[in-house]
Motif scaffolding. Structure first.
Motif, PDB file in Angstrom:
ATOM      1  N   GLU A   1      41.447 -62.929  46.819  1.00 51.13           N
ATOM      2  CA  GLU A   1      42.134 -63.564  45.687  1.00 51.13           C
ATOM      3  C   GLU A   1      42.869 -62.524  44.864  1.00 51.13           C
ATOM      4  O   GLU A   1      43.989 -62.750  44.416  1.00 51.13           O
ATOM      5  CB  GLU A   1      41.096 -64.260  44.789  1.00 51.13           C
ATOM      6  CG  GLU A   1      41.003 -65.755  45.002  1.00 51.13           C
ATOM      7  CD  GLU A   1      40.009 -66.375  44.037  1.00 51.13           C
ATOM      8  OE1 GLU A   1      40.436 -66.881  43.011  1.00 51.13           O
ATOM      9  OE2 GLU A   1      38.784 -66.319  44.332  1.00 51.13           O
ATOM     10  N   LEU A   2      42.215 -61.364  44.662  1.00 52.18           N
ATOM     11  CA  LEU A   2      42.825 -60.310  43.844  1.00 52.18           C
ATOM     12  C   LEU A   2      43.925 -59.574  44.596  1.00 52.18           C
ATOM     13  O   LEU A   2      44.598 -58.731  44.033  1.00 52.18           O
ATOM     14  CB  LEU A   2      41.745 -59.334  43.355  1.00 52.18           C
ATOM     15  CG  LEU A   2      40.768 -59.940  42.349  1.00 52.18           C
ATOM     16  CD1 LEU A   2      39.676 -58.965  41.990  1.00 52.18           C
ATOM     17  CD2 LEU A   2      41.490 -60.394  41.091  1.00 52.18           C
ATOM     18  N   LYS A   3      44.072 -59.859  45.905  1.00 49.72           N
ATOM     19  CA  LYS A   3      45.221 -59.321  46.636  1.00 49.72           C
ATOM     20  C   LYS A   3      46.418 -60.253  46.479  1.00 49.72           C
ATOM     21  O   LYS A   3      47.481 -59.984  47.024  1.00 49.72           O
ATOM     22  CB  LYS A   3      44.896 -59.230  48.125  1.00 49.72           C
ATOM     23  CG  LYS A   3      44.077 -58.019  48.544  1.00 49.72           C
ATOM     24  CD  LYS A   3      43.812 -58.131  50.036  1.00 49.72           C
ATOM     25  CE  LYS A   3      42.968 -56.997  50.549  1.00 49.72           C
ATOM     26  NZ  LYS A   3      42.601 -57.240  51.962  1.00 49.72           N
ATOM     27  N   GLY A   4      46.204 -61.375  45.796  1.00 47.19           N
ATOM     28  CA  GLY A   4      47.306 -62.307  45.596  1.00 47.19           C
ATOM     29  C   GLY A   4      47.508 -63.270  46.748  1.00 47.19           C
ATOM     30  O   GLY A   4      48.573 -63.854  46.884  1.00 47.19           O
ATOM     31  N   LEU A   5      46.516 -63.443  47.598  1.00 46.61           N
ATOM     32  CA  LEU A   5      46.644 -64.388  48.706  1.00 46.61           C
ATOM     33  C   LEU A   5      46.587 -65.826  48.188  1.00 46.61           C
ATOM     34  O   LEU A   5      45.914 -66.099  47.196  1.00 46.61           O
ATOM     35  CB  LEU A   5      45.510 -64.189  49.726  1.00 46.61           C
ATOM     36  CG  LEU A   5      45.807 -63.266  50.900  1.00 46.61           C
ATOM     37  CD1 LEU A   5      45.975 -61.843  50.424  1.00 46.61           C
ATOM     38  CD2 LEU A   5      44.674 -63.324  51.919  1.00 46.61           C
ATOM     39  N   SER A   6      47.278 -66.728  48.878  1.00 46.34           N
ATOM     40  CA  SER A   6      47.196 -68.126  48.489  1.00 46.34           C
ATOM     41  C   SER A   6      45.886 -68.709  48.999  1.00 46.34           C
ATOM     42  O   SER A   6      45.263 -68.175  49.913  1.00 46.34           O
ATOM     43  CB  SER A   6      48.364 -68.897  49.079  1.00 46.34           C
ATOM     44  OG  SER A   6      48.222 -68.943  50.481  1.00 46.34           O
ATOM     45  N   MET A   7      45.482 -69.816  48.382  1.00 50.67           N
ATOM     46  CA  MET A   7      44.224 -70.463  48.747  1.00 50.67           C
ATOM     47  C   MET A   7      44.184 -70.766  50.243  1.00 50.67           C
ATOM     48  O   MET A   7      43.171 -70.565  50.909  1.00 50.67           O
ATOM     49  CB  MET A   7      44.116 -71.758  47.942  1.00 50.67           C
ATOM     50  CG  MET A   7      42.758 -72.388  47.975  1.00 50.67           C
ATOM     51  SD  MET A   7      41.567 -71.355  47.143  1.00 50.67           S
ATOM     52  CE  MET A   7      40.156 -72.424  47.206  1.00 50.67           C
TER      53      MET A   7
ATOM     54  N   LYS B   1      42.341 -67.034  56.767  1.00 57.73           N
ATOM     55  CA  LYS B   1      42.160 -65.670  57.270  1.00 57.73           C
ATOM     56  C   LYS B   1      40.778 -65.107  56.983  1.00 57.73           C
ATOM     57  O   LYS B   1      40.251 -64.315  57.747  1.00 57.73           O
ATOM     58  CB  LYS B   1      43.193 -64.743  56.624  1.00 57.73           C
ATOM     59  CG  LYS B   1      44.574 -64.839  57.199  1.00 57.73           C
ATOM     60  CD  LYS B   1      45.387 -63.770  56.518  1.00 57.73           C
ATOM     61  CE  LYS B   1      46.695 -63.513  57.191  1.00 57.73           C
ATOM     62  NZ  LYS B   1      47.510 -62.602  56.369  1.00 57.73           N
ATOM     63  N   HIS B   2      40.215 -65.443  55.822  1.00 58.71           N
ATOM     64  CA  HIS B   2      38.991 -64.746  55.420  1.00 58.71           C
ATOM     65  C   HIS B   2      37.744 -65.620  55.463  1.00 58.71           C
ATOM     66  O   HIS B   2      36.669 -65.124  55.767  1.00 58.71           O
ATOM     67  CB  HIS B   2      39.167 -64.148  54.027  1.00 58.71           C
ATOM     68  CG  HIS B   2      40.137 -63.012  53.997  1.00 58.71           C
ATOM     69  ND1 HIS B   2      39.810 -61.747  54.416  1.00 58.71           N
ATOM     70  CD2 HIS B   2      41.436 -62.963  53.649  1.00 58.71           C
ATOM     71  CE1 HIS B   2      40.869 -60.961  54.307  1.00 58.71           C
ATOM     72  NE2 HIS B   2      41.878 -61.673  53.846  1.00 58.71           N
TER      73      HIS B   2
ATOM     74  N   GLU C   1      36.755 -62.868  46.751  1.00 63.00           N
ATOM     75  CA  GLU C   1      37.333 -62.422  45.483  1.00 63.00           C
ATOM     76  C   GLU C   1      38.357 -61.324  45.738  1.00 63.00           C
ATOM     77  O   GLU C   1      39.440 -61.318  45.148  1.00 63.00           O
ATOM     78  CB  GLU C   1      36.226 -61.915  44.560  1.00 63.00           C
ATOM     79  CG  GLU C   1      36.717 -61.599  43.175  1.00 63.00           C
ATOM     80  CD  GLU C   1      35.622 -61.031  42.292  1.00 63.00           C
ATOM     81  OE1 GLU C   1      34.826 -61.818  41.777  1.00 63.00           O
ATOM     82  OE2 GLU C   1      35.554 -59.801  42.134  1.00 63.00           O
ATOM     83  N   THR C   2      38.011 -60.394  46.646  1.00 61.62           N
ATOM     84  CA  THR C   2      38.964 -59.341  47.007  1.00 61.62           C
ATOM     85  C   THR C   2      40.276 -59.960  47.480  1.00 61.62           C
ATOM     86  O   THR C   2      41.354 -59.530  47.081  1.00 61.62           O
ATOM     87  CB  THR C   2      38.380 -58.458  48.132  1.00 61.62           C
ATOM     88  OG1 THR C   2      37.096 -58.020  47.732  1.00 61.62           O
ATOM     89  CG2 THR C   2      39.266 -57.264  48.404  1.00 61.62           C
TER      90      THR C   2
END
Lengths: 545, 318
Positions: free
Chosen positions: B220-226, B232-233, B217-218
């Motif tokens: 996603e909230l950084k604006g990373l793409s799917m 990366k995560h 979620e973090t």
């Protein structure tokens, strides 16, 4: 108001629920909330769990957690209605213009990556800074947030720093891309009070120095009073009261806000110790198997019949281990325990059924302490069968009496735990402990997971039951307000030792030892400027030394 | 000593101990089989004298414990004894067969492991949408059909009807690599289809499990793409379960290919083992068992070591 950074109008949020019986269906959880937030200001969102405060906070990033969907209204950020934007624009907003600090930094950091990489990731990805600039900025933020070794702490992995430090790293993560708005979602709730005050100070200073605006979400009115300019009180997805912090704290208009401000109104007259304690813990030292570190060191406390001994301390101070030793789950390395005039066997296996019956336990997480496949009647009936051999109508009658005692009524007898609220679940656990007619109940953080008003109800119930049943409580908690409300005597624990022990009035009256002083002065008070007073006071003291 | 080194040493020692136990089980197992080796070798021509002579010659009159240790120490020095049926050195004939099996397993793994992980990632990216469902349906179908049936179906269409690849996969040392690869194309395809589903499903499940974490979620909230979130995560935290199931399947590629080898007449370990079991050639069966056990235990040990190394808490203690 047109230059407001964040403008929320008639926000409606829905979610899909999956009840244990029946079909999944959509419900509305936020019913038309509106507010404004100007640049550099802090708005506190406060309410109990289920009030919709986190959901509203995340809507500033047009994000719905799980099955949550924004169903109506407008959210304007810097003059753009972000609810009308596509995912590409939203990605540029998230992590750059609006950032997020979650309740549990420990879970929100990727365990496989270094802290620096995660703190700078959004700033670099969004093209705000080069890697070098972002890392320099991160080090400056680490320094500003009071983290030790700001130059090198970024090279560590999340598990290598403490919870309080990680929460500050999370704040650095949110501030690194120079956002216009930060959503703080219960950033200090998971921390000990003495750590909370440091993090709170760090967050407040960082907000002031960077001029960023913030939404500060919490259930603790005393905390939000220290950092906010405005406060919005929410209940069940609706605004109860919205205004400047001074008005909400000092002159609340709504009944619900008044109840929040004056919570913990329990008056409890302290009882005098009796000559014969029901429980005596005598020079107990304990360590876990395979280690030679003493988790408990030479603990001696007494608990008297029908009274409450509060064991208070931070996480890791050994208070739950003390409960494990008394229940026999962890036999002590040295020392002995006397209970009801007899010596208790150190190990659980050697204890008689009578020992087991007279010593009951209630846990923090009522959810996990009950079998979700059993009805309330089965759960409460089990000790009646096991200890007293009750069956059929006799058992059912006693279960109804117990439900009456915990103020729930016999309509609940055939319900499942999933159909109960958090407070009701904890009441069922209390009834299960009472069913054994114990002399002593160990209460391990029983109100920590509950909202303040619900917790208040549980404490009142426990005090009431103590009067009727003459049962003693060993009450383990980190919350000093709870201690004030319920205790007759107090043991303050720190690093496995009892640093202060006596009746409530003795322990809570000066002169204090250093640790108790720190603990007491760290509990947020419901008044404006409290944080500044404490900081000033501590600065003076350290200058004096 | 670094704590991780201690863990690794412990894990390796445990594997050796396990292998020792497996060798004892194999030996005991072949001893309690009914019947008598000398009897089955001599067959009709057995007389009491010739039986006694042969028993003495084969060392069958020694106590079992002595024979076990003789066999074990021999095996440690690379001497697996001689085959009863043809008198050849087992280590030599087994070596050539093992090489062939590893060759087949290697190429099957080279194709199936990256493909399975890629399909797993794709399934996560399009979770519960049609690509996910299609991938699951196809791989689950292929794992549900018995491998000999897939083998014969492929043989019928690809080698008989289309004539692209040969249906008999026998390879010789004199063949070039290209010729060998062409020969094993069909068995490699069958093996890939068999192991794909298991690894792909596990990759999907492991990554989906990680995707529930708060740190996703973090991200996603950084604006990373799917795609970046998964790469990366999610993936670095899903390595341990994926490696475990990959290693299990690699072990299967070495140990469990008997049927495929027989169908395609491929000169690997499986065929060799089956031939000698039917002839009651105990030393060969023991030697094959020992090699299979070593492969299984070895690959699982590698999986555990990777899991240990992939854990940042163990790699970087407080």
């Amino acid at each position: 108001m047109s230059d407001a950074l964040l403008k929320v109008r008639d926000l409606k949020i829905g979610a899909t629920v999956y009840p244990p019986s029946g079909k999944p269906h959509d419900i509305e959880i936020v019913h038309g909330v509106s507010f404004d937030l100007e640049k550099g200001k802090v708005l506190g969102l406060i309410g109990e769990s289920g009030a919709g405060k986190s959901t509203i906070g995340l809507s500033a990033m047009a994000y719905g957690r799980g099955g949550v969907k924004i169903t109506g209204g407008e959210v304007w950020v810097n003059g753009q209605d972000i609810l009308k934007q596509g995912i590409r624009d939203l990605r540029r907003l998230r992590g750059a213009t609006v950032t997020y600090v979650s309740q549990s930094a420990a879970a929100s950091f990727n365990p496989a990556k270094k802290i620096m990489e995660q703190v700078t990731e959004a700033a670099i990805l969004q093209g705000k800074f080069s890697r070098k600039e972002a890392e320099e900025r991160a080090v400056r933020l680490f320094d500003k947030l009071g983290l030790p070794n700001p130059e090198t702490i970024g090279n560590r992995y999340p598990h290598q720093v403490s919870g309080g430090q990680l929460q500050r790293c999370m704040t650095a993560l949110a501030l690194c891309p120079e956002p216009d708005l930060v959503v703080f979602d219960e950033p200090t709730t998971a921390l000990d009070v003495t750590t909370q005050i440091d993090v709170l100070m760090a967050i407040k200073a960082a907000i002031r120095d960077t001029g960023v605006a913030a939404l500060y979400i919490t259930h603790d009115l005393a905390v939000v009073a220290q950092v906010s300019d405005d406060i919005m009180v929410l209940r069940m997805g609706e605004t109860v009261e919205y205004g400047p912090v001074d008005q909400i704290i000092n002159n609340p208009q709504e009944e619900y806000t008044q109840a929040l401000v004056s919570v913990r109104s329990i008056d409890h007259e302290e009882k005098r110790p009796t000559p014969e304690p029901v429980l005596t813990v005598n020079h107990v030292t304990a360590r876990y198997r395979g280690t030679n570190f003493d988790v408990l060191r030479n603990i001696s406390v007494d608990l008297h019949e029908g009274q409450t001994l509060a064991v208070v301390g931070e996480s890791g101070s050994g208070k739950s281990t003390l409960a494990r030793v008394i229940t026999g789950l962890l036999p002590p390395a040295e020392g002995e325990i006397n209970f009801a005039g007899r010596a208790l066997s150190p190990a659980l296996e050697q204890r008689s059924k009578e020992d087991l019956r007279e010593l009951q336990m209630i846990y923090q997480m009522a959810d996990t302490a009950m079998n979700p496949r059993q009805t309330v009647g089965t759960i409460i009936g089990r000790p009646l069968e096991f200890y007293f051999g009750m069956r059929g109508a006799e058992k059912r009658k006693r279960i109804k009496e117990l439900l009456e005692e915990i103020e729930m009524g016999d309509g609940f007898i055939d319900r499942y735990p999933a159909e109960l609220s958090g407070g009701q679940k904890q009441r069922v656990c209390i009834a299960r402990a009472l069913a054994a007619k114990p002399k002593l109940i160990i209460c391990d953080e029983v109100t920590s997971a509950l909202d303040p008003l619900v917790a208040d109800g549980i404490l009142k119930l426990l005090l009431n039951l103590q009067k009727i049943e003459n049962v003693a409580y060993l009450f383990i908690t980190h919350d000093l307000a709870t201690v004030r409300a319920i205790a007759d005597s107090i043991a303050v624990m720190y690093q496995g030792k009892v640093v202060r022990y006596g009746t409530k009035s003795e322990v809570l009256s000066p002169p204090f030892d250093d640790y108790t002083d720190l603990l007491l002065s760290s509990v947020p008070e419901m008044k404006l400027g409290w944080l500044e007073e404490v900081i000033a006071h501590r600065k003076m003291e350290s200058a004096g030394n | 000593m670094h704590p991780i080194l201690k863990l690794l040493v412990q894990r390796i020692a445990l594997s050796l101990l396990l292998l020792l136990a497996a060798s004892a089980m194999i030996f005991i197992g072949t001893q309690i089989l009914p019947g008598d080796v000398a009897q089955s070798i001599l067959g009709q021509s057995a007389t009491p004298e010739s039986l006694a002579n042969l028993r003495a010659e084969l060392g069958l009159n020694e106590p079992a414990l002595t024979r076990y240790f003789d066999w074990l120490f021999g095996a440690l020095q690379g001497d697996l004894g001689t085959a009863l049926t043809n008198g050849r050195d087992i280590a030599e004939s087994l070596g050539a067969r093992l090489k062939n099996t590893l060759f087949l397993a290697f190429w099957a793994a080279v194709i199936s492991v990256p493909l399975a992980i890629f399909l797993g990632l794709l399934a996560v990216r399009y979770q519960n949408r049609w690509p996910d469902k299609l991938i699951s349906a196809v791989t689950l179908t292929s794992i549900s059909i018995p491998e000999f049936l897939i083998g014969y179906v492929l043989m019928y269409f690809i080698s008989v009807k289309l004539g692209w690849f040969t249906s008999v996969s026998t390879i010789y040392d004199s063949m070039s690599l290209g010729e060998k690869l062409s020969a094993i194309a069909l068995p490699v395809t069958v093996l890939t289809l068999v192991v794909l589903a298991h690894m792909m499903r596990m990759t999907r499940a492991a990554i989906l499990n990680v995707m529930q974490s708060a740190y996703i979620e973090t991200a996603e909230l950084k604006g990373l793409s799917m795609f970046n979130i998964i790469r990366k995560h999610a993936f670095p935290n899903a390595i341990a379960p994926i490696v475990n199931v990959v290693m299990l399947n690699l072990a299967y590629l070495v140990v469990g290919v008997v049927v495929v080898e027989v169908v395609f007449v491929y000169p690997g370990m499986g065929q060799y083992l089956v031939d000698h079991v039917s002839k009651r050639d105990v030393p060969v069966v023991q030697a094959c068992g020992l090699i299979f056990a070593a492969v299984y235990i070895g690959l699982n040990m590698v999986a555990d070591i990777v899991s240990i190394l992939a854990n940042p808490r163990l790699r970087h203690p407080k």
